[in-house]
Design an enzyme around this catalytic site. Structure first.
Site, PDB file in Angstrom:
ATOM      1  N   GLU A  69      68.764  -1.695  32.690  1.00 43.76           N
ATOM      2  CA  GLU A  69      68.567  -2.915  31.852  1.00 43.76           C
ATOM      3  C   GLU A  69      67.926  -2.436  30.653  1.00 43.76           C
ATOM      4  O   GLU A  69      68.171  -2.952  29.267  1.00 43.76           O
ATOM      5  CB  GLU A  69      67.978  -4.098  32.555  1.00 43.76           C
ATOM      6  CG  GLU A  69      68.522  -4.443  33.720  1.00 43.76           C
ATOM      7  CD  GLU A  69      67.788  -5.219  34.715  1.00 43.76           C
ATOM      8  OE1 GLU A  69      67.258  -4.520  35.545  1.00 43.76           O
ATOM      9  OE2 GLU A  69      67.693  -6.447  34.821  1.00 43.76           O
ATOM     10  N   ARG A 116      63.246 -15.022  48.842  1.00 50.27           N
ATOM     11  CA  ARG A 116      63.793 -16.342  48.543  1.00 50.27           C
ATOM     12  C   ARG A 116      65.091 -16.734  49.336  1.00 50.27           C
ATOM     13  O   ARG A 116      65.857 -15.547  49.728  1.00 50.27           O
ATOM     14  CB  ARG A 116      64.284 -16.342  47.034  1.00 50.27           C
ATOM     15  CG  ARG A 116      63.489 -16.130  45.985  1.00 50.27           C
ATOM     16  CD  ARG A 116      63.961 -16.379  44.649  1.00 50.27           C
ATOM     17  NE  ARG A 116      63.156 -15.634  43.386  1.00 50.27           N
ATOM     18  CZ  ARG A 116      63.546 -14.771  42.709  1.00 50.27           C
ATOM     19  NH1 ARG A 116      64.771 -14.262  42.879  1.00 50.27           N
ATOM     20  NH2 ARG A 116      62.611 -14.191  41.878  1.00 50.27           N
ATOM     21  N   ASN A 176      59.183  -5.414  28.464  1.00 45.83           N
ATOM     22  CA  ASN A 176      59.343  -6.561  29.498  1.00 45.83           C
ATOM     23  C   ASN A 176      58.044  -7.119  30.058  1.00 45.83           C
ATOM     24  O   ASN A 176      57.443  -6.483  30.875  1.00 45.83           O
ATOM     25  CB  ASN A 176      60.273  -5.917  30.674  1.00 45.83           C
ATOM     26  CG  ASN A 176      60.676  -7.026  31.842  1.00 45.83           C
ATOM     27  OD1 ASN A 176      60.171  -7.932  31.914  1.00 45.83           O
ATOM     28  ND2 ASN A 176      61.502  -6.375  32.591  1.00 45.83           N
ATOM     29  N   ARG A 187      62.792  -8.279  26.748  1.00 42.91           N
ATOM     30  CA  ARG A 187      63.426  -8.966  27.646  1.00 42.91           C
ATOM     31  C   ARG A 187      63.129 -10.436  27.995  1.00 42.91           C
ATOM     32  O   ARG A 187      61.747 -10.765  27.774  1.00 42.91           O
ATOM     33  CB  ARG A 187      63.301  -8.225  28.837  1.00 42.91           C
ATOM     34  CG  ARG A 187      64.118  -8.813  30.110  1.00 42.91           C
ATOM     35  CD  ARG A 187      63.525  -8.513  31.337  1.00 42.91           C
ATOM     36  NE  ARG A 187      64.262  -9.642  32.403  1.00 42.91           N
ATOM     37  CZ  ARG A 187      63.652  -9.732  33.457  1.00 42.91           C
ATOM     38  NH1 ARG A 187      62.274  -9.466  33.716  1.00 42.91           N
ATOM     39  NH2 ARG A 187      64.354 -10.530  34.279  1.00 42.91           N
TER      40      ARG A 187
END
Ligand code: ADP
Length: 399
Positions: free
Chosen positions: A386, A241, A7, A91
């Site tokens: 993941e 965010r 990743n 990823r």
């Protein structure tokens, strides 16, 4: 077969070496500050001691080289030679409409990924640098790309279109894509397993609540809606965010504070979310839960309540999208470790018979059903993985 999962970010590279047959983790680690002074590799072989190796990493090729050296090191390595790494799974953040599933990486695939760079200018180029570095050092090892967006490519048109001129979809592919797909897929499959059913028989809502947060509606094993959009700023309130806001706010702040679009996007991406709602207290839910626990606290209450309300609203919306729900799953940093948030979200769901078992809700570190209602949807806590999902897909493709 051992699969190396990579990743790669712009200045960091996380990795795991997984035995794809037994699904056991063999080693994992992280390269930090690539291209910056003070770079280091933190390496953890399973069952061994964590080791920190300080060395210059001017680029990602050097970082990958250090990872491979560590994995094959005579003293603390976990494999004898690179021949024991059968495949690499990368990823990748954005596959646009080009990738609806994982794929073996070829020159053509790399070109197609580059065409999606516009949609994820910060992430995709960094992911590609990781692929390039691995191909240089392991030219004969097959590699696969696993996209954050791919799982959500099954969303129907009415879920992915925005209410803006259709020509922007046609010209620029402006539509909703969704992210965290690998996590949503893993957790929805695990939920089906915990219900004793196949994914095709279930309606699952996955609440991936980490620093970045998104919810998905997974019906019969397929994503039918998710809260992130063309970019990861849409949807839930996140660490920093803003999530869904009135588009008119952008113009309003620009005028009031004399700011340009870059300034405003920085505020909405980095200074908003729970950090913003808490008046700058913290983007970390641990701090917010600590604040909440103090007597007379206003900020922690306001922030956790606002965050949880939004999660609950999406759960309601996704019950509509699927015409019901069998399981509501909490995962990722906050979802797995935040009993207060889970409790607050589920309070809103009492009307449909959801009731949490307080003792089970306070447990950590295991996949559990935490609701006590026999009828109505089950509430679950599931640890996302993941990397394992990437290793599984890579193994399937390479085999
Ligand atoms: P990401 O992968 O998006 O960076 P994670 O899934 O690792 O995020 O989640 C990180 C967030 O999880 C942290 O910002 C923190 O707020 C939250 N978190 C981690 N541990 C706990 C905990 N014990 N209690 C509450 N929140 C936690």
């Amino acid at each position: 077969m051992n699969v190396l999962v990579i990743n790669c970010g712009s200045s960091s590279l996380k990795f795991q070496l997984i035995d794809a047959e037994t699904e056991n983790l063999i080693a994992k680690g992280l390269c930090e500050r690539i291209g910056i002074e003070g770079s280091r590799l933190v390496y953890s072989p399973t069952g061994g001691e964590k080791i920190t190796i300080q060395d210059d990493m001017p680029d990602h090729t050097k970082a990958v080289q250090m990872v491979l050296d560590a994995l094959t090191n005579a003293e603390y390595g976990v494999v004898k030679s690179l021949d024991e790494i059968g495949a690499v799974g990368h990823r990748l953040v954005h596959g646009g409409e080009k990738f609806a599933c994982s794929t073996i990486i070829t020159d053509e695939v790399i070109e197609a990924i580059k065409e999606c760079n516009d949609l994820a200018p910060l992430h995709n180029p960094a992911n590609l640098i990781g692929i390039d570095a691995c191909r240089k050092l392991m030219p004969n090892v097959p590699m696969a790309g696993i996209f954050d967006t791919a799982f959500h490519q099954t969303m129907p048109e009415e879920a992915y279109l925005y209410g803006i001129p259709y020509s922007y979809y046609e010209k620029y592919c402006i539509r909703r894509y969704g992210f965290h797909g690998t996590s949503h897929l893993y957790v929805s499959q695990r939920a089906a397993e915990m219900l004793g059913k196949t994914p095709e028989e279930c309606k699952v809502i996955v609440c991936h609540l980490g620093n970045g947060a998104s919810i998905s509606a997974v019906k019969n094993g397929k994503s039918v809606d998710t809260s992130m959009g063309m970019t990861p700023i849409e949807g839930l309130i996140m660490g920093t965010r803003c999530g869904d806001i009135d588009a008119g706010i952008i113009e309003f702040i620009a005028h009031k504070e004399d700011k340009n679009i870059d300034d405003i996007m920085k505020i909405l991406n980095k200074e908003s979310g729970v950090l913003g709602v808490s008046g700058g207290l913290s983007s970390d839910f641990r701090d917010l839960e600590d604040a909440y626990a103090q007597e007379g606290d206003v900020v922690g209450h306001r922030t956790l309540r606002t965050f949880s309300y939004k999660v609950a609203k999406y759960v309601g919306a996704y019950m509509v999208a699927m015409n019901g729900v069998d399981a509501i799953c909490f995962t990722a940093g906050v979802g797995e470790n935040g009993p207060i948030v889970r409790d607050m979200v589920c309070e809103y769901l009492g009307f449909m018979g959801v009731e949490l078992d307080a003792e089970l809700n306070s447990k950590r570190g295991q996949d559990l059903i935490i609701s006590k209602n026999e009828n109505g949807p089950k509430v679950m806590v599931i640890g996302t993985n993941e990397e394992l999902m990437i290793a599984r897909d890579t193994y399937k493709l390479v085999k």
